[in-house]
Design a protein around this motif. Structure first.
Motif, short mmCIF file in Angstrom:
data_model
loop_
_atom_site.label_atom_id
_atom_site.label_comp_id
_atom_site.label_asym_id
_atom_site.label_seq_id
_atom_site.Cartn_x
_atom_site.Cartn_y
_atom_site.Cartn_z
N THR A 289 8.77 -0.06 -7.32
CA THR A 289 10.05 1.00 -6.81
C THR A 289 9.30 2.15 -6.48
O THR A 289 8.52 2.47 -7.26
N LEU A 290 9.87 2.58 -5.13
CA LEU A 290 9.02 3.07 -4.17
C LEU A 290 10.38 4.80 -4.49
O LEU A 290 11.42 4.09 -4.29
N SER A 291 9.85 5.60 -4.06
CA SER A 291 10.46 6.91 -4.40
C SER A 291 10.36 7.02 -3.24
O SER A 291 10.06 6.45 -2.25
N PRO A 292 11.68 7.95 -2.34
CA PRO A 292 11.89 8.51 -1.41
C PRO A 292 10.55 9.08 -0.61
O PRO A 292 9.83 9.78 -1.33
N GLU A 293 10.47 9.55 0.46
CA GLU A 293 9.32 10.38 1.38
C GLU A 293 8.23 9.76 0.74
O GLU A 293 6.89 10.24 0.71
N THR A 294 7.72 8.46 0.54
CA THR A 294 6.14 8.21 -0.09
C THR A 294 5.76 6.96 1.15
O THR A 294 6.48 6.33 1.43
N TRP A 295 4.67 7.65 1.84
CA TRP A 295 4.31 6.97 2.78
C TRP A 295 4.16 5.05 2.48
O TRP A 295 3.42 5.48 1.02
N HIS A 296 4.59 4.28 2.64
CA HIS A 296 3.86 2.79 2.05
C HIS A 296 3.78 1.43 3.44
O HIS A 296 4.66 1.42 4.57
N TRP A 297 3.05 0.84 3.12
CA TRP A 297 2.95 -0.04 3.78
C TRP A 297 3.16 -1.80 3.28
O TRP A 297 2.18 -1.62 2.49
N PHE A 298 2.94 -2.19 4.06
CA PHE A 298 3.09 -3.90 3.25
C PHE A 298 2.59 -5.33 4.10
O PHE A 298 3.30 -5.50 4.94
N GLN A 299 1.65 -6.37 3.56
CA GLN A 299 1.37 -7.46 4.50
C GLN A 299 1.65 -8.38 3.45
O GLN A 299 1.68 -8.89 1.73
N ALA A 300 1.83 -9.82 4.25
CA ALA A 300 2.15 -10.77 2.93
C ALA A 300 0.48 -11.70 2.82
O ALA A 300 -0.62 -11.47 3.43
N GLY A 301 0.23 -12.11 1.47
CA GLY A 301 -0.79 -12.78 1.55
C GLY A 301 -1.12 -14.18 2.03
O GLY A 301 -0.52 -14.23 3.25
N PRO A 302 -1.68 -15.26 2.20
CA PRO A 302 -1.91 -16.28 3.13
C PRO A 302 -0.59 -16.94 3.41
O PRO A 302 -1.20 -18.12 4.56
N SER A 303 -0.55 -17.41 2.27
CA SER A 303 0.97 -18.17 2.50
C SER A 303 2.69 -17.81 2.98
O SER A 303 3.46 -18.17 2.31
N TYR B 195 0.78 -0.85 0.04
CA TYR B 195 -0.12 -0.16 -0.25
C TYR B 195 0.75 1.52 0.37
O TYR B 195 1.48 1.66 0.81
N VAL B 196 0.70 1.79 -0.73
CA VAL B 196 1.35 3.68 -1.06
C VAL B 196 0.46 4.25 -1.05
O VAL B 196 -0.97 4.46 -1.78
N ALA B 197 1.08 5.80 -0.96
CA ALA B 197 -0.03 6.80 -0.85
C ALA B 197 -0.48 6.63 -1.96
O ALA B 197 -0.19 6.43 -3.51
#
Lengths: 179, 179
Positions: A133-147, A99-101
């Motif tokens: 590819t994420l630029s600097p100063e970009t809010w982001h979070w991430f999660q794995a799927g069920p596996s 998830y990104v801005a």
């Protein structure tokens, strides 16, 4: 996190590296980091990782996320006069919900809501061989799927200590209590 | 190199990525590069590679070397005002014989002498999970062992066009002749 909790996460991470076909040296296996972000909920909010290299200019890591484990929302800000960290995530195994801005692009996100504050919901799904590819100063979070997931990260120098979290109760450096 | 020679090298490279457990997207499979360095001896002097990402700051690649195939001796010089490329090679499959500037550290090198000029013989052997970081402006060349090799490269921006070769008859950009 206690020493035995830390050891358990490392054992789990090693199984995922194996599933992804990633070979580590014996020394590397002893240097796997576990981040629990100070919440004491490592299986929900946490990350296992191995830093391959982190010089002044380049960093490469191999990260493991357990099923639905989340790396909390943060951004990389300018540090020591250099621009913030730029990073590419490449999925090697499993599925990653990133998830990104930006505009929310789905009715319902695939990730489970994590036990920490999040504010960005532009969803990118990465499957093996896919990357972002994420630029600097970009809010982001991430999660794995069920596996679960194994994710390579290629980036500029990692300076985890200056990462800014949306949830101000989080801390990046893990504290391991000896039992 | 003719189009059919190029296609043959790509097919071989795909087999090695598979052996190494590296998953590529269908689009990536179409973007594999084959370098023959203008010698017309691609199986002896050549390299198959896929560039995952190459931004202003960071580059990551996945390289394949066939059995005893050599990437010829070269160095990375300052380019467009930036310091020369810094790179880390990580062996994922097979065995890599890497030669860098420095004292010769073996009686006989493991590599077969390649069909291009080489001048450095400090040997580093990399097996799966092992890696080596090269500073800019360091002469180096490398060859796969008898089983071929898959090598991840993590680096600063790639600027292949300014690479300096020891053998001045070599050219980096491949020319593919349509048949």
């Amino acid at each position: 996190m206690t020493r035995s909790e830390y050891n358990k996460q490392v054992e789990l991470a090693l199984k995922y590296y194996k599933k992804a076909g990633i070979v580590l040296t014996e020394d590397e296996k002893k240097n796997i980091e576990v981040a629990d972000f100070g919440k004491g909920l490592v299986n929900e909010l946490g990350l296992q990782l191995l830093v391959y290299v982190n010089t002044e200019r380049v960093c490469a890591k191999e990260m493991v996320l357990l099923p639905h484990q989340t790396c909390p929302e943060h951004m990389h800000v300018p540090t020591n006069g250099a621009a913030g960290k730029e990073e590419t995530f490449r999925c090697r195994y499993g599925e990653v919900y990133l998830y990104v801005a930006g505009e929310k692009n789905c009715e319902e996100i695939k990730a489970k809501m994590p036990p920490s504050d999040v504010s960005v919901f532009h969803e990118i799904v990465l499957r093996p061989g896919e990357q972002y590819t994420l630029s600097p100063e970009t809010w982001h979070w991430f999660q794995a799927g069920p596996s679960g997931a194994v994710i390579s990260e290629f980036s500029t120098r990692s300076t985890d200590e200056t990462d800014v979290f949306t949830d101000k109760t989080l801390i990046r450096a893990p504290i391991i209590e000896e039992e």
